[in-house]
Write an enzyme that holds these catalytic residues in place. Structure first.
Site, PDB file in Angstrom:
ATOM      1  N   HIS A 107      37.909  48.958  35.333  1.00 54.79           N
ATOM      2  CA  HIS A 107      38.516  47.773  35.947  1.00 54.79           C
ATOM      3  C   HIS A 107      37.765  47.305  37.193  1.00 54.79           C
ATOM      4  CE1 HIS A 107      40.938  50.575  38.640  1.00 54.79           C
ATOM      5  NE2 HIS A 107      40.643  49.608  39.484  1.00 54.79           N
ATOM      6  N   GLN A 140      44.547  50.616  47.468  1.00 58.17           N
ATOM      7  CA  GLN A 140      43.579  49.524  47.365  1.00 58.17           C
ATOM      8  C   GLN A 140      42.226  49.907  47.951  1.00 58.17           C
ATOM      9  OE1 GLN A 140      46.108  47.078  49.662  1.00 58.17           O
ATOM     10  NE2 GLN A 140      46.657  45.775  47.961  1.00 58.17           N
ATOM     11  N   GLY A 141      41.184  49.771  47.135  1.00 57.89           N
ATOM     12  CA  GLY A 141      39.836  50.098  47.589  1.00 57.89           C
ATOM     13  C   GLY A 141      39.372  51.466  47.155  1.00 57.89           C
ATOM     14  N   ASP A 142      40.319  52.323  46.706  1.00 56.85           N
ATOM     15  CA  ASP A 142      39.959  53.652  46.213  1.00 56.85           C
ATOM     16  C   ASP A 142      39.612  53.644  44.730  1.00 56.85           C
ATOM     17  OD1 ASP A 142      40.370  54.993  48.661  1.00 56.85           O
ATOM     18  OD2 ASP A 142      42.515  55.079  48.303  1.00 56.85           O
ATOM     19  N   SER A 143      39.923  52.557  44.045  1.00 59.65           N
ATOM     20  CA  SER A 143      39.670  52.455  42.606  1.00 59.65           C
ATOM     21  C   SER A 143      38.282  52.972  42.232  1.00 59.65           C
ATOM     22  CB  SER A 143      39.784  51.001  42.148  1.00 59.65           C
ATOM     23  OG  SER A 143      41.118  50.608  42.017  1.00 59.65           O
ATOM     24  N   ASP A 163      43.997  51.744  29.714  1.00 54.18           N
ATOM     25  CA  ASP A 163      43.644  52.925  28.933  1.00 54.18           C
ATOM     26  C   ASP A 163      42.117  53.050  28.901  1.00 54.18           C
ATOM     27  OD1 ASP A 163      44.161  55.147  27.413  1.00 54.18           O
ATOM     28  OD2 ASP A 163      44.601  54.053  25.568  1.00 54.18           O
TER      29      ASP A 163
END
Length: 248
Positions: free
Chosen positions: A65, A200-203, A110
């Protein structure tokens, strides 16, 4: 728990069983890149977008993502070996291309994994090292670590210096009561009562167990909310794809 990506963050967060992309560390503490030398900052047009992990000298493991909305890799770079995302140091390499898992689905995230191939090789040093992939999931309630520069409060601002927080594995049979769309390619981690989480931002960043990459920060409901653990792409389930794709 997890929000819209990096520099494209949404300011509004809501409780839902629908995935919200994760982007920050809540309830953690400042750490040093030497403790987590596999951690990288993915940059889009110079701004921090997501985290990720060094797999080998020219390959980064991150979340699908983080890149699925991009037409190509032309505006992506990777910072390696930096503590601070606003005044980064260390090595910066352009991304040559990225590959998203064929089974990735935007509806529920997924198979939320992607590999980013660099234009050049990482120079390994005490601040830049690859991380081994985990082969199996730990038992329920096992302590694990998550790191990143994401916001330190829900809807807040990015941390300037790298953060870490300890959370516990939540078995999928338990986590499924919070998230009806949970899939076998996902795993969960959090703490009883909330208060510690990625956001937010750790993705795309690492969930770590015994110095191995166990999970990839993916999504959740809000950040650090009670009864809503963070959801991660499970590396043991994705390991074969990562290894095979990295050699292509």
């Amino acid at each position: 728990m997890f929000f819209i990506l990096g520099s494209l963050l949404a300011s509004t967060v809501f409780h839902s069983n629908l995935p919200m992309l994760d982007e920050r560390i809540v309830g953690g503490e400042t750490t040093n890149i030497r403790e987590f030398p596999h951690q990288i900052s993915m940059r889009y047009r110079g701004n921090h977008r997501c985290g990720g992990s060094i797999y080998d000298r020219n390959t980064i493991v991150s979340a699908a993502h983080c890149v699925n909305t991009l037409a190509d890799a032309s505006n992506l770079t990777i910072y390696i070996g930096t503590n601070n995302i606003f005044f980064p140091t260390g090595q910066e390499l352009a991304v040559r291309k990225f590959v998203i898992h064929d089974n990735y689905r935007t509806l529920n995230h997924d198979y939320d994994v992607a590999l980013l191939f660099l234009d050049g090789d990482i120079e390994y040093n005490e601040n830049a090292q690859p991380i081994e992939l985990a082969t199996e999931r730990p038992e329920n309630d096992t302590p694990v670590l998550v790191t990143g520069w994401g916001t330190t409060t829900e809807g807040g601002y990015f941390a300037s210096d790298l953060q870490k927080v300890e959370v516990n594995i939540v078995d999928n049979s338990v986590c499924g009561s919070a998230y009806s769309i949970l899939q076998p390619s996902m795993l969960c981690a959090g703490v009883t009562g909330g208060g510690k989480d990625a956001c937010q931002g750790d993705s795309g960043g690492p969930l770590i167990f015994e110095n191995k990459l166990l999970g990839i920060v993916s999504w959740g409901s809000g950040c650090a909310r009670p009864n809503y653990p963070g959801v991660y792409a499970s590396v043991p389930e994705l390991r074969s794809w990562i290894e095979e794709t990295a050699t292509e």
